[in-house]
Design an enzyme around this catalytic site. Sequence first.
Site, short mmCIF file in Angstrom:
data_model
loop_
_atom_site.label_atom_id
_atom_site.label_comp_id
_atom_site.label_asym_id
_atom_site.label_seq_id
_atom_site.Cartn_x
_atom_site.Cartn_y
_atom_site.Cartn_z
N LYS A 1 0.86 -1.18 0.00
CA LYS A 1 0.00 0.00 0.00
C LYS A 1 0.90 1.24 0.00
O LYS A 1 1.82 1.34 0.82
CB LYS A 1 -0.86 -0.04 1.26
C1 E4P Z 1 -8.36 1.79 3.94
O1 E4P Z 1 -7.55 1.02 3.49
C2 E4P Z 1 -8.19 2.51 5.20
O2 E4P Z 1 -7.44 1.70 6.07
C3 E4P Z 1 -9.49 2.79 5.90
O3 E4P Z 1 -10.61 2.39 5.15
C4 E4P Z 1 -9.58 4.14 6.53
O4 E4P Z 1 -10.82 4.24 7.18
P1 E4P Z 1 -11.14 5.40 8.24
O5 E4P Z 1 -11.42 6.65 7.50
O6 E4P Z 1 -12.36 4.89 8.97
O7 E4P Z 1 -9.93 5.50 9.13
#
Ligand code: E4P
Length: 217
Positions: free
Chosen positions: A83
């Site tokens: 990522k």
């Molecule tokens: C995606 O890969 C992120 O880890 C995640 O969906 C972020 O979500 P949040 O906005 O609830 O922290």
Amino acid sequence: MKFFVDTADIKEIKDLAATGMVDGVTTNPSLAAKSGKKFVELITEICAVCPGPVSAEVTALDHATMMKEAEVLRKIAKNVTIKVPLTPDGLKTCKALSDDGTMVNVTLCFSPAQALLAAKAGAAFISPFVGRLDDVGQDGMELIDDICTIYRNYGFATEVLVASIRHPMHVVEAAKIGAHVATMPPATLRQLFNHPLTDKGLKAFMDDWAKTGQSIL
Ligand code: E4P
């Protein structure tokens, strides 16, 4: 639509994987920090539980160091997806890793233009954050619609991984648009199973069945 769980909690991943509904896992540095575990050990554990794509995020901000971190992470298991943040260095890293056959998830996407760049960089997944857009008064689902249209127009293979999901309707709306993947917190995945009329109907069926005094077995 594929379902990923957005958590670094191994117990939650195991419990939900047992339902047969988990196609992958996404983590981020905040979730990893919350787990209290060493990052490489954490990703190793998650990959052992989930055979689908497991996103592990680099924490460097420059391309050269991102590549070094990705080298460590992609050695953990075949299903590790690197990522990277949606920055010029992140996209450069995405291109290099994708050209080399590694799956990349480009995260922190908040605009259709950013999503277009990620697809051009060969990303396996783009992660638009719908909840965080809704939080600042923008329509997160409109972004999903725009990205899906753009990707369809050009036949990009990049999958739209709807992230920052807060409730079941985010999942349903994303599915209606045709997004490929939804990553959601464990609680949201559990909520998808529930409907009060299912509980009420099941209770009535069971009460009536009990009156017959029969047993199928
Ligand atoms: C995606 O890969 C992120 O880890 C995640 O969906 C972020 O979500 P949040 O906005 O609830 O922290």
